[in-house]
Design an enzyme around this catalytic site. Sequence first.
Site, PDB file in Angstrom:
ATOM      1  N   HIS A 173       1.725 -11.364 -19.113  1.00 11.91           N
ATOM      2  CA  HIS A 173       2.416 -12.381 -19.901  1.00 11.91           C
ATOM      3  C   HIS A 173       1.994 -13.796 -19.505  1.00 11.91           C
ATOM      4  O   HIS A 173       1.288 -13.999 -18.508  1.00 11.91           O
ATOM      5  CB  HIS A 173       3.932 -12.242 -19.757  1.00 11.91           C
ATOM      6  CG  HIS A 173       4.446 -12.525 -18.377  1.00 11.91           C
ATOM      7  ND1 HIS A 173       4.270 -11.666 -17.328  1.00 11.91           N
ATOM      8  CD2 HIS A 173       5.110 -13.594 -17.868  1.00 11.91           C
ATOM      9  CE1 HIS A 173       4.811 -12.176 -16.234  1.00 11.91           C
ATOM     10  NE2 HIS A 173       5.327 -13.358 -16.535  1.00 11.91           N
ATOM     11  N   ASP A 219       4.108 -17.344 -18.909  1.00  6.54           N
ATOM     12  CA  ASP A 219       5.482 -17.860 -18.802  1.00  6.54           C
ATOM     13  C   ASP A 219       5.784 -18.837 -19.938  1.00  6.54           C
ATOM     14  O   ASP A 219       4.982 -19.730 -20.228  1.00  6.54           O
ATOM     15  CB  ASP A 219       5.689 -18.598 -17.468  1.00  6.54           C
ATOM     16  CG  ASP A 219       5.602 -17.654 -16.278  1.00  6.54           C
ATOM     17  OD1 ASP A 219       5.820 -16.447 -16.450  1.00  6.54           O
ATOM     18  OD2 ASP A 219       5.300 -18.142 -15.171  1.00  6.54           O
ATOM     19  N   HIS A 271      -0.573 -13.472 -16.352  1.00  4.48           N
ATOM     20  CA  HIS A 271      -0.354 -12.902 -15.029  1.00  4.48           C
ATOM     21  C   HIS A 271       0.566 -11.699 -15.116  1.00  4.48           C
ATOM     22  O   HIS A 271       1.200 -11.455 -16.150  1.00  4.48           O
ATOM     23  CB  HIS A 271       0.190 -13.945 -14.050  1.00  4.48           C
ATOM     24  CG  HIS A 271       1.520 -14.501 -14.438  1.00  4.48           C
ATOM     25  ND1 HIS A 271       1.684 -15.482 -15.392  1.00  4.48           N
ATOM     26  CD2 HIS A 271       2.778 -14.215 -14.003  1.00  4.48           C
ATOM     27  CE1 HIS A 271       2.960 -15.777 -15.520  1.00  4.48           C
ATOM     28  NE2 HIS A 271       3.654 -15.016 -14.693  1.00  4.48           N
ATOM     29  N   ARG A 319      10.442 -19.758  -7.983  1.00  5.50           N
ATOM     30  CA  ARG A 319       9.500 -20.230  -9.016  1.00  5.50           C
ATOM     31  C   ARG A 319       9.978 -21.524  -9.668  1.00  5.50           C
ATOM     32  O   ARG A 319      11.129 -21.619 -10.104  1.00  5.50           O
ATOM     33  CB  ARG A 319       9.311 -19.167 -10.087  1.00  5.50           C
ATOM     34  CG  ARG A 319       8.069 -19.424 -10.935  1.00  5.50           C
ATOM     35  CD  ARG A 319       7.916 -18.408 -12.019  1.00  5.50           C
ATOM     36  NE  ARG A 319       8.700 -18.769 -13.177  1.00  5.50           N
ATOM     37  CZ  ARG A 319       8.829 -18.017 -14.277  1.00  5.50           C
ATOM     38  NH1 ARG A 319       8.232 -16.848 -14.329  1.00  5.50           N
ATOM     39  NH2 ARG A 319       9.534 -18.429 -15.290  1.00  5.50           N
TER      40      ARG A 319
HETATM   41  C1  SIN Z   1       6.288 -14.193 -12.775  1.00  2.65           C
HETATM   42  O1  SIN Z   1       6.017 -13.419 -13.677  1.00  2.65           O
HETATM   43  O2  SIN Z   1       6.461 -15.372 -12.993  1.00  2.65           O
HETATM   44  C2  SIN Z   1       6.387 -13.672 -11.367  1.00  2.65           C
HETATM   45  C3  SIN Z   1       5.106 -13.154 -10.858  1.00  2.65           C
HETATM   46  C4  SIN Z   1       5.246 -12.490  -9.524  1.00  2.65           C
HETATM   47  O3  SIN Z   1       6.372 -12.264  -9.077  1.00  2.65           O
HETATM   48  O4  SIN Z   1       4.232 -12.163  -8.914  1.00  2.65           O
END
Ligand code: SIN
Length: 273
Positions: free
Chosen positions: A93, A95, A249, A264
């Site tokens: 995805h 973000d 990612h 995050r």
């Molecule tokens: C996310 O998708 O923002 C998190 C990625 C992760 O936890 O590695």
Amino acid sequence: MEILPLTGGLGAEIFGADIRRDTDFEAIHEAFAKHSVIVLRGQDAGPTDQLAFAHSFGPVNINRFFKPVEGYPEIATVLKEKDQTEAVGEGWHTDHSYDQAPALGSILHAIEVPPYGGDTLFVSMAAAYEALSAPMCQFLDGLSAVHSSRHVFGAAVMDSEAAKSGRLGNADAATQDVRHPIVITHPLSGRRGLFVNPVFTTHIVGLSGTESDALLEMLYAHCQQPEFQCRVRWQTGDITMWDNRATWHKAINDYHGFRRLMHRVTVEGVPLS
Ligand code: SIN
């Protein structure tokens, strides 16, 4: 400061930098623009430092669905407890692609990592686009796709483990449906890249359902080739920042029985064209 590329396609590890040191910002920003994913190893940083670093890129975009870190409403908790089976972000995805102005980037700080596994994979959407044939690029040019938060964060998924455990919430706020070009010009680099993803993109505008599904499936299979990827192996303290307009990612969920906690922060972006 040492900046070492992770692969030929994207990603770099940065050693000897400190996100609390303003004088390091220029080199870090340059590395981010060049590599799209930067891994700042061994940061001795707290939530306030992470936020100040994010603000050096722009205003913070507060995520509406992730549980915030206590005392820091601008920081989202990305957590999998040792007795939980689902990780947040397991599917490929981008973000906030469901927003009118998708986030510029995300900054993930490793607070607690499992003894093995829990890596994050990234894809370069520009490298994937550039590897398509000229006729396919021509066909995609001018097409747009709809992205939505509803099916991922809305009421329908409120019986998921993530929602039941309180990691995700605020389902009523999952009302975003937005249209973006399938191929965008990166607002900073000017590089062309694909901007559709398997989690948030629902369909391509103007195609039949069958055509849209087949085209998206083809593009997703194409993008997942290892040649376009890099992999980040985390250590506690690391901070990875990625460019949401240039990458996909995915969090690898292969550490059952262990806790993984990340903080995050997401930086505000601009509408894409
Ligand atoms: C996310 O998708 O923002 C998190 C990625 C992760 O936890 O590695």
